[in-house]
Motif scaffolding. Sequence first.
Motif, PDB file in Angstrom:
ATOM      1  N   GLY A  12       0.819  -1.216   0.000  1.00  0.00           N
ATOM      2  CA  GLY A  12       0.000   0.000   0.000  1.00  0.00           C
ATOM      3  C   GLY A  12       0.846   1.256   0.000  1.00  0.00           C
ATOM      4  O   GLY A  12       0.381   2.329   0.390  1.00  0.00           O
ATOM      5  N   THR A  15      -0.650   4.096  -2.296  1.00  0.00           N
ATOM      6  CA  THR A  15      -1.847   4.732  -1.720  1.00  0.00           C
ATOM      7  C   THR A  15      -1.442   5.695  -0.609  1.00  0.00           C
ATOM      8  O   THR A  15      -1.899   6.841  -0.562  1.00  0.00           O
ATOM      9  N   GLN A  16      -0.583   5.237   0.302  1.00  0.00           N
ATOM     10  CA  GLN A  16      -0.154   6.103   1.405  1.00  0.00           C
ATOM     11  C   GLN A  16       0.694   7.268   0.876  1.00  0.00           C
ATOM     12  O   GLN A  16       0.593   8.391   1.370  1.00  0.00           O
ATOM     13  N   ASP A  18       0.367   8.814  -1.937  1.00  0.00           N
ATOM     14  CA  ASP A  18      -0.541   9.846  -2.470  1.00  0.00           C
ATOM     15  C   ASP A  18      -1.135  10.679  -1.342  1.00  0.00           C
ATOM     16  O   ASP A  18      -1.260  11.903  -1.448  1.00  0.00           O
ATOM     17  N   ASN A  19      -1.520  10.010  -0.254  1.00  0.00           N
ATOM     18  CA  ASN A  19      -2.083  10.742   0.897  1.00  0.00           C
ATOM     19  C   ASN A  19      -1.059  11.690   1.508  1.00  0.00           C
ATOM     20  O   ASN A  19      -1.359  12.840   1.837  1.00  0.00           O
ATOM     21  N   ARG A 127      -5.488  -5.029  -7.302  1.00  0.00           N
ATOM     22  CA  ARG A 127      -5.116  -3.636  -7.588  1.00  0.00           C
ATOM     23  C   ARG A 127      -5.545  -3.195  -8.991  1.00  0.00           C
ATOM     24  O   ARG A 127      -5.379  -3.919  -9.969  1.00  0.00           O
ATOM     25  N   THR A 129      -5.335   0.528 -11.461  1.00  0.00           N
ATOM     26  CA  THR A 129      -4.855   1.916 -11.528  1.00  0.00           C
ATOM     27  C   THR A 129      -5.587   2.608 -12.671  1.00  0.00           C
ATOM     28  O   THR A 129      -5.776   2.026 -13.740  1.00  0.00           O
ATOM     29  N   LYS A 135      -5.138   7.443 -10.047  1.00  0.00           N
ATOM     30  CA  LYS A 135      -5.561   6.953  -8.718  1.00  0.00           C
ATOM     31  C   LYS A 135      -5.480   5.430  -8.643  1.00  0.00           C
ATOM     32  O   LYS A 135      -5.704   4.738  -9.654  1.00  0.00           O
ATOM     33  N   ILE A 136      -5.189   4.927  -7.436  1.00  0.00           N
ATOM     34  CA  ILE A 136      -5.061   3.479  -7.235  1.00  0.00           C
ATOM     35  C   ILE A 136      -6.294   2.965  -6.481  1.00  0.00           C
ATOM     36  O   ILE A 136      -6.693   3.542  -5.467  1.00  0.00           O
ATOM     37  N   ASN A 138      -8.732  -0.861  -5.380  1.00  0.00           N
ATOM     38  CA  ASN A 138      -8.594  -2.308  -5.201  1.00  0.00           C
ATOM     39  C   ASN A 138      -9.991  -2.914  -5.236  1.00  0.00           C
ATOM     40  O   ASN A 138     -10.874  -2.466  -4.492  1.00  0.00           O
ATOM     41  N   ASN A 142     -10.991  -1.388  -1.862  1.00  0.00           N
ATOM     42  CA  ASN A 142     -11.245   0.037  -2.124  1.00  0.00           C
ATOM     43  C   ASN A 142     -11.685   0.196  -3.580  1.00  0.00           C
ATOM     44  O   ASN A 142     -10.970   0.762  -4.404  1.00  0.00           O
ATOM     45  N   ILE A 199      -6.838   1.808   5.332  1.00  0.00           N
ATOM     46  CA  ILE A 199      -6.056   2.889   4.708  1.00  0.00           C
ATOM     47  C   ILE A 199      -5.993   4.139   5.602  1.00  0.00           C
ATOM     48  O   ILE A 199      -4.914   4.681   5.859  1.00  0.00           O
TER      49      ILE A 199
END
Length: 215
Positions: A12, A15-16, A18-19, A127, A129, A135-136, A138, A142, A199
């Motif tokens: 992940g 994802t992290q 991007d945050n 996964r 994309t 954006k990623i 799942n 997600n 997440i």
Amino acid sequence: MNIILFGPPGAGKGTQADNIVRLFNLKKISTGDLLRNEIKNNTELGQKIKSIIDVGSLVSDKIIDNLIIKILSDIKFHNRLLFDGYPRNLNQAKNLDLLIKNYNQKIFCVFSLNVRKDLLVKRILGRQTCMKCGKIFNVYFNPASSNHVCDPQYLTKRSDDNERTIFNRFETYSKETLPILDYYKKLNLLHEINGNAEIDDIFKEICDIIGSLEG
Ligand code: AMP
């Protein structure tokens, strides 16, 4: 602050990353994304890279170092980089140290996402994309829905996200990438994160640590 995000395939990190870059106004450097861009451009180098990625091995340090130098030398991103999937072996970690010093920068901290193997496999196989917005998602954890504005036709699977390649990617990670953890532990930069959580909870743990280091 320059941050390194570390973890096995499927942990992940993307994802992290991007945050984190959104909240702290950093620039994300994903060597995997840079390499996939090279493949998309269908250059000779891109074809060579694809054959390596598709068997789950590491691309040569020389190719990676060239990509990294371009970014570290860019004054726009001075001390505000988030490395996702880099460094991938001890040689790259030591070279990064040299470059960081040369360009008068600092590594603020290193996060290692620890995730159970069964969860890693599910995260990799599910996964998706978006080719348009990047954006990623799942399909299990997600899924793209109201959180995604682009047409679903842009959702793609990575060519190395398959059962055949996963095994080799885990092997490569254990043999080549894991030894870096000790390296950063000795430098007192390492923070281990429970990457099995949701997440938002993982992100909160990361933010709390950044806050405590800044304070
Ligand atoms: P990632 O998107 O980080 O999962 O990377 C996908 C693939 O790109 C890896 O399995 C490697 O083949 C290659 N790759 C990404 N980053 C690096 C790196 N720093 N050094 C060598 N190979 C890399």
